[in-house]
Scaffold this active site. Structure first.
Site, mmCIF file in Angstrom:
data_model
loop_
_atom_site.group_PDB
_atom_site.id
_atom_site.type_symbol
_atom_site.label_atom_id
_atom_site.label_comp_id
_atom_site.label_asym_id
_atom_site.label_seq_id
_atom_site.Cartn_x
_atom_site.Cartn_y
_atom_site.Cartn_z
ATOM 1 N N ASN A 13 0.981 -1.422 0.211
ATOM 2 C CA ASN A 13 -0.101 0.106 0.228
ATOM 3 C C ASN A 13 1.115 1.329 -0.016
ATOM 4 O O ASN A 13 1.270 1.500 0.921
ATOM 5 C CB ASN A 13 -0.619 0.006 1.264
ATOM 6 C CG ASN A 13 -1.623 1.312 1.182
ATOM 7 O OD1 ASN A 13 -1.529 2.223 0.783
ATOM 8 N ND2 ASN A 13 -2.314 1.235 2.287
ATOM 9 N N LYS A 15 0.403 3.965 0.188
ATOM 10 C CA LYS A 15 -0.701 5.759 0.323
ATOM 11 C C LYS A 15 -0.157 6.580 -0.634
ATOM 12 O O LYS A 15 -0.246 5.868 -2.332
ATOM 13 C CB LYS A 15 0.219 5.971 1.202
ATOM 14 C CG LYS A 15 -0.021 4.685 2.072
ATOM 15 C CD LYS A 15 -0.296 4.782 3.626
ATOM 16 C CE LYS A 15 -0.134 3.708 4.344
ATOM 17 N NZ LYS A 15 -0.203 3.232 5.913
ATOM 18 N N HIS A 99 -9.809 1.091 4.432
ATOM 19 C CA HIS A 99 -8.139 1.014 4.920
ATOM 20 C C HIS A 99 -8.659 2.208 6.071
ATOM 21 O O HIS A 99 -9.440 2.873 6.590
ATOM 22 C CB HIS A 99 -7.394 1.282 4.292
ATOM 23 C CG HIS A 99 -5.842 2.173 4.852
ATOM 24 N ND1 HIS A 99 -5.470 2.635 5.980
ATOM 25 C CD2 HIS A 99 -4.750 0.792 5.059
ATOM 26 C CE1 HIS A 99 -3.794 2.444 6.311
ATOM 27 N NE2 HIS A 99 -3.897 1.509 5.592
ATOM 28 N N GLU A 101 -7.164 4.581 7.252
ATOM 29 C CA GLU A 101 -6.758 5.625 6.994
ATOM 30 C C GLU A 101 -7.753 6.407 6.015
ATOM 31 O O GLU A 101 -8.094 7.576 6.479
ATOM 32 C CB GLU A 101 -5.602 5.872 6.543
ATOM 33 C CG GLU A 101 -4.217 5.858 7.164
ATOM 34 C CD GLU A 101 -3.229 5.566 6.953
ATOM 35 O OE1 GLU A 101 -2.798 5.386 4.766
ATOM 36 O OE2 GLU A 101 -2.331 5.039 7.695
ATOM 37 N N GLU A 171 -5.267 -5.052 10.369
ATOM 38 C CA GLU A 171 -4.135 -3.747 10.452
ATOM 39 C C GLU A 171 -4.870 -2.863 11.971
ATOM 40 O O GLU A 171 -5.453 -2.188 11.651
ATOM 41 C CB GLU A 171 -4.389 -3.207 9.208
ATOM 42 C CG GLU A 171 -4.077 -3.893 8.056
ATOM 43 C CD GLU A 171 -3.572 -2.219 7.117
ATOM 44 O OE1 GLU A 171 -2.675 -2.994 6.295
ATOM 45 O OE2 GLU A 171 -3.735 -1.506 6.800
ATOM 46 N N GLY A 177 1.793 2.734 10.578
ATOM 47 C CA GLY A 177 2.866 3.375 10.358
ATOM 48 C C GLY A 177 3.880 3.860 11.814
ATOM 49 O O GLY A 177 4.885 5.210 12.124
ATOM 50 N N SER A 217 3.402 -1.912 10.460
ATOM 51 C CA SER A 217 4.740 -1.813 10.589
ATOM 52 C C SER A 217 5.404 -3.523 10.212
ATOM 53 O O SER A 217 6.744 -3.634 11.264
ATOM 54 C CB SER A 217 4.958 -1.313 12.168
ATOM 55 O OG SER A 217 4.660 -0.306 11.860
HETATM 56 P P1 PGA Z 1 2.373 0.359 7.621
HETATM 57 O O1 PGA Z 1 1.569 0.993 6.942
HETATM 58 O O2 PGA Z 1 3.217 -0.882 6.748
HETATM 59 O O3 PGA Z 1 3.707 1.544 6.879
HETATM 60 O O4 PGA Z 1 3.084 0.181 8.943
HETATM 61 C C1 PGA Z 1 0.698 -0.317 6.914
HETATM 62 C C2 PGA Z 1 -0.551 0.058 5.833
HETATM 63 O O5 PGA Z 1 -1.157 0.857 6.544
HETATM 64 O O6 PGA Z 1 -1.906 -0.802 5.437
#
Ligand code: PGA
Length: 254
Positions: A13, A15, A99, A101, A171, A177, A217
């Site tokens: 992803n 983003k 997601h 976000e 997730e 993140g 992460s």
């Molecule tokens: P990250 O993001 O690996 O940077 O924690 C994962 C995601 O949001 O799908």
């Protein structure tokens, strides 16, 4: 080890990162690093404007491209939105839905998640449907309650036939993140719980066959431990997918 009956999926992803030029540069470095991979699915979801460049760069390769969001209508006066059919025509085979976000910053709720997942399936895309609890939920002992609610209102609202065409992603919001990966045990327990939700809502067959990815992460140095969990069928990777070498290391994890 995840079940040998379920093919692993490693998804990226991106983003809101990577222009078209950066996308082309990524693939010229990344594709040779994963050229021999045939036993797992590799998916990359760039921002909308870089999808064409990604599709072009991966033509004939073992890497599939996905979108990061869709709207559930096929067309209409919906400024700023893109439909599942439009993504499919652009060469996408997957789309991320729900997601955290999107839920947090753009108001996607469980009802929207189920409509988007249904629209994706109807147009032949595989939705990667995300669920996950916040830190406050976890600390208050509400993890299972939140997962169950997100499941029932989102992917669990699909028909069994629709559900058989989706991927789930666990997730935990507190791990995205932040560098705070869920321990393999925490992730494994959540995956087992989600599988039990699938069992209760649908059937033992769908619970055994649905693929559940872990996201939050994931890095080259923790993928091995996560992979050891029985109910984990792959990863959804944000930050560590932006670098060709680090994402290839995750994809190539034995
Ligand atoms: P990250 O993001 O690996 O940077 O924690 C994962 C995601 O949001 O799908």
């Amino acid at each position: 080890m995840s079940s040998p009956n379920r093919r692993r999926v490693i998804a990226a992803n991106w983003k809101m990162y990577k222009t078209q030029a950066e996308t082309r540069a990524f693939f010229s470095e990344f594709l040779p690093l994963v050229a021999g991979v045939t036993d797992r699915d590799i998916v990359i979801a760039p921002p909308f404007t870089s999808i064409a460049a990604a599709v072009d760069a991966t033509k004939g390769s073992n890497v599939a491209i996905g979108g990061q969001n869709i709207y559930w209508q096929t067309e209409g006066a919906f400024t700023g939105e893109v439909s599942a059919g439009m993504l499919a025509e652009a060469g996408c085979r997957y789309v991320i839905v729900g997601h955290s976000e999107r839920r947090q910053f753009f108001g996607d709720n469980d009802g929207a998640v189920s409509q988007k997942a249904r629209a994706a399936v109807a147009d032949g895309l595989t939705p990667i449907v995300c669920v996950g609890e916040s830190l406050a939920d976890r600390e208050a002992g509400r993890t299972q309650g939140v997962l169950s609610q997100q499941f029932i209102g989102g992917p669990g609202a699909l028909t069994a036939d629709e559900f058989s065409r989706i991927l789930l992603a666990y997730e935990p919001v507190w791990a995205i993140g932040t560098g705070r990966t869920a321990t393999p045990e925490i992730a494994g327990a959540a995956h087992a719980f989600l599988r039990s939700c699938v069992h209760d809502q649908y059937s033992a067959e769908l619970a055994a066959s649905v693929r559940i990815l872990y996201g939050g992460s994931v890095k080259p140095d923790n993928i091995q431990g996560l992979r050891a969990q029985l109910d984990l069928d792959g990863a959804l990777v944000g930050g560590a997918s932006l670098d060709a070498n680090s994402f290839a290391a995750i994809v190539n994890c034995k």
